[in-house]
Design a protein around this motif. Structure first.
Motif, mmCIF file in Angstrom:
data_model
loop_
_atom_site.group_PDB
_atom_site.id
_atom_site.type_symbol
_atom_site.label_atom_id
_atom_site.label_comp_id
_atom_site.label_asym_id
_atom_site.label_seq_id
_atom_site.Cartn_x
_atom_site.Cartn_y
_atom_site.Cartn_z
ATOM 1 N N ALA A 540 0.840 -1.197 0.000
ATOM 2 C CA ALA A 540 0.000 0.000 0.000
ATOM 3 C C ALA A 540 0.880 1.254 0.000
ATOM 4 O O ALA A 540 0.612 2.225 -0.712
ATOM 5 N N VAL A 545 -0.193 5.150 -0.732
ATOM 6 C CA VAL A 545 -1.148 5.391 0.358
ATOM 7 C C VAL A 545 -0.399 6.049 1.539
ATOM 8 O O VAL A 545 0.686 5.585 1.913
ATOM 9 N N ASP A 549 -3.044 6.402 6.964
ATOM 10 C CA ASP A 549 -4.188 5.586 6.538
ATOM 11 C C ASP A 549 -3.890 4.100 6.719
ATOM 12 O O ASP A 549 -4.748 3.304 7.097
ATOM 13 N N ILE A 550 -2.635 3.749 6.455
ATOM 14 C CA ILE A 550 -2.256 2.330 6.562
ATOM 15 C C ILE A 550 -2.298 1.862 8.013
ATOM 16 O O ILE A 550 -2.830 0.801 8.333
ATOM 17 N N LEU A 583 -6.633 -2.886 3.471
ATOM 18 C CA LEU A 583 -5.471 -2.175 2.919
ATOM 19 C C LEU A 583 -5.593 -2.017 1.405
ATOM 20 O O LEU A 583 -5.293 -0.972 0.853
ATOM 21 N N ARG A 584 -6.095 -3.056 0.742
ATOM 22 C CA ARG A 584 -6.203 -2.965 -0.723
ATOM 23 C C ARG A 584 -7.258 -1.951 -1.142
ATOM 24 O O ARG A 584 -7.171 -1.386 -2.226
ATOM 25 N N SER A 585 -8.252 -1.738 -0.276
ATOM 26 C CA SER A 585 -9.294 -0.772 -0.640
ATOM 27 C C SER A 585 -8.772 0.669 -0.605
ATOM 28 O O SER A 585 -9.442 1.593 -1.015
ATOM 29 N N LEU A 586 -7.541 0.829 -0.055
ATOM 30 C CA LEU A 586 -7.002 2.188 0.040
ATOM 31 C C LEU A 586 -6.342 2.659 -1.257
ATOM 32 O O LEU A 586 -5.946 3.796 -1.381
ATOM 33 N N TYR A 587 -6.165 1.740 -2.190
ATOM 34 C CA TYR A 587 -5.548 2.175 -3.454
ATOM 35 C C TYR A 587 -6.123 1.424 -4.632
ATOM 36 O O TYR A 587 -6.914 0.509 -4.450
#
Ligand code: ADP
Length: 587
Positions: A540, A545, A549-550, A583-587
């Motif tokens: 991420a 990111v 956020d992480i 975590l994947r939804s952040l990027y």
């Protein structure tokens, strides 16, 4: 004095020449090195430690005040030995294997009177013996001839003593017997009873010592995960006051997958030993729900007991451990503390006016420590069974200074070092085992076992954890100077991951039921989940990111809660999925 001239009355009898604390010199005594003798009118027990011309030097296992020159010294002609047989489990002994409860009864109050002798095992009690051989069988030294249910947990194997000849069995009796009744008779006339004796300073014979390849699984994450000890291995724990030595030892005694525990409490301050004597019988064996004492033998020497008995207690302990090993059991011997044992050696050495070595310890300190730890190991026994003695020695370096001789000499011998750390304890990080200073030289030997029994990538994951903690150590030094925010984001993330390793993985609460024992599968699962977070988080970060956020995803704090989950398997599966998804939804 010749043995031949008047054997009935004067065999080996001598006279006291001088008394200096635990060290007594006698003249006219017909004795060999290591013979046990009875000193003075009261018959205090002692052991010959030096012979020069007509002068014999004796270390006495009891308080010698009031003992005067001219009093007699009687030689038994036997080396210092322990009684081996059923009844040693659930027992509490002093350093020369006198049962404390029997002594107390005989003397009315503990530790006071002198000249009291008591056999190491109950000679009157009857045990249920079931033979495993029959007339016509051939037995050799070390062979198992029958079993006795010694405690609810442990079957005691009755063996042909190693110094017997062995041969064809003439008869084998089933039934209730005392430890001295012959239960198996050989055609050559040798009678085998449940009790045998063995000189404590002599290693019991085996076929061979093997490379240990099985871990002594402790159920403590930091030990199994990072610094494992083998069955048959050696370890040292230095224990500064308040660092959790007692709690760690109790956890090991309770949870390590040893069949038998021999705990040698060697000359710690009186009240600490009293604690052990009171605590141990209260501990429950998690495997059976019975008292832990059903598979434990305790040897307790407080520092108010005479110094020479402290010197011998370690040998008594390891001989008992070897005897159960001979039956095919895995035995864990814990010696607490080897520093007090070394101090006893120092005191006796100075009474002998020997040339002192480093810090007044005798020059043979290193050799004695090595001899002790060398009796540990994974063995093929005379009877073909395999058994082990793992030796775990606590060390108490004055002022926590590891450069002193006992710690240094111990470190040269043992292959595992669990450095308990007063600073970590102060910060309430438990078990307070310092991951930078501790080590295990068994990792390579044990990895195949973990690979086969727990996870294919056990060793790789451990290496990742070690590297991450190392990196944290280095980064912390920079943080101290410039503050965390001055670090680049990837290093800040490393610090965050390392925090989860410390709090969610290394810390383990000995007082919470679900966490006091951690099976290796769970140890592995916690580590893998933290590594999942690591891998996903760095992806991420690479994708741009922001670090805030992480690190603030909902799932992350749950990494610290895996340890306390009853159904951790389910929890881990969900958590890994959540971490990945969030975590994947952040990027
Ligand atoms: P020592 O024997 O080294 O003087 P203790 O073993 O008595 O120290 O530990 C001191 C205190 O530290 C304990 O009373 C307990 O509160 C805490 N402690 C030690 N180890 C642990 C652990 N694994 N989990 C939780 N608390 C611990």
């Amino acid at each position: 004095m010749s043995q031949a001239s008047e054997p009935e009355t004067t065999e080996g009898t001598g006279r006291i020449k001088s008394v200096s604390g635990p060290v007594v010199k006698a003249v006219d005594l017909d004795a060999r090195m290591n013979d046990v003798v009875y000193v003075g009118d009261e018959g205090l027990m002692g052991e010959v430690i030096e012979i020069e011309g007509d002068v014999t030097t004796i270390q006495v296992y009891e308080e010698t005040s009031g003992v005067a020159p001219g009093e007699p010294v009687e030689n038994t002609g036997e080396p210092l030995s322990v009684d081996l047989g059923p009844g040693m489990l659930d027992a509490i002994y002093d350093g020369v294997q006198r049962p404390l409860d029997v002594l107390e009864e005989k003397m009315d109050s503990a530790f006071l009177d002198r000249g009291v002798d008591a056999p190491g095992i109950d000679l009157e009690k009857e045990w249920e013996f079931t033979p495993e051989v029959e007339a016509g069988d051939n037995v050799e030294p070390g062979d198992i001839v029958g079993v006795v249910p010694e405690t609810v947990t442990i079957d005691h194997k009755v063996m042909v003593p190693p110094d017997y000849e062995g041969g064809v069995v003439e008869s084998a009796e089933e039934g209730e017997f005392t430890v001295d009744d012959p239960v198996v008779t050989l055609e050559n006339g040798e009678e085998i009873a449940m009790r045998q004796e063995w000189p404590v300073r002599e290693q019991r014979p085996t076929v061979e010592k093997r490379t240990p390849r099985t871990p002594l699984v402790s159920g403590q994450r930091i030990l199994d995960g990072l610094f494992p000890i083998a069955k048959g291995g050696t370890a040292a724990i230095p224990g500064p006051f308040g660092s959790g030595k007692t709690v760690t030892q109790h956890s090991l005694a309770k949870f390590a997958d040893a069949d038998i525990v021999v705990y040698v409490g060697c000359g710690e301050r009186g009240n600490e030993m009293t604690e052990v004597i009171e605590d141990f019988p209260e501990l429950e064996d998690p495997k059976t729900g019975n008292s832990l004492m059903a598979r434990t033998s305790l040897i307790a020497n407080t520092s108010n007991m005479p110094v020479a008995a402290r010197e011998s207690c370690v040998y008594t302990g390891i001989t008992i451990a070897e005897y159960y090993r001979d039956m095919g059991y895995d035995v864990a011997l814990m010696a607490d503390s080897t520093s007090r044992w070394a101090e006893a050696m120092r005191e006796i050495s100075s009474r002998l006016e020997e040339m002192p070595g480093e810090e007044g310890y005798p020059a043979y300190l290193a050799a004695r420590l090595a001899e002790f730890y060398e009796r540990a190991g994974y063995f093929e026994n005379l009877n073909g069974t395999e058994g082990s003695v793992s030796a775990i020695g606590a060390v108490s370096p004055p002022g926590g200074d590891f450069s002193e001789p006992v710690t240094q000499n111990t470190l040269r011998i043992v292959k595992t070092f669990w450095a308990l750390d007063a600073d970590l304890a102060e910060r309430r990080h438990f078990p307070a085992i310092n991951w930078n200073e501790s080590y295990s030289l068994y990792q390579d030997q044990l990895d195949p076992w973990f690979k086969e029994n727990v996870a294919e990538d056990w060793a790789e994951r451990r290496q990742w954890a070690v590297d991450t903690l190392d990196e944290e150590g280095e980064l912390q030094e920079i943080v101290q100077l410039v503050g965390k925010d001055a670090l680049p984001e990837d290093q800040q993330l490393t610090l965050e991951i390392a925090r989860y390793l410390r709090e969610g993985y290394l810390q383990q609460n000995a007082f919470i039921d679900v966490d006091m024992y951690c099976p290796p599968e769970k140890t592995y699962a916690i580590l893998s989940t933290i590594q999942t977070y690591n891998d996903e988080a760095f992806d991420a970060l690479d994708a741009g990111v922001p670090i805030e956020d992480i690190t603030s995803i909902d799932a992350a704090p749950k990494l610290n809660r895996i340890a306390t989950q009853e159904d951790w398997e389910e929890f881990v599966e969900e958590l890994q999925a959540d971490i990945t998804e969030q975590l994947r939804s952040l990027y």
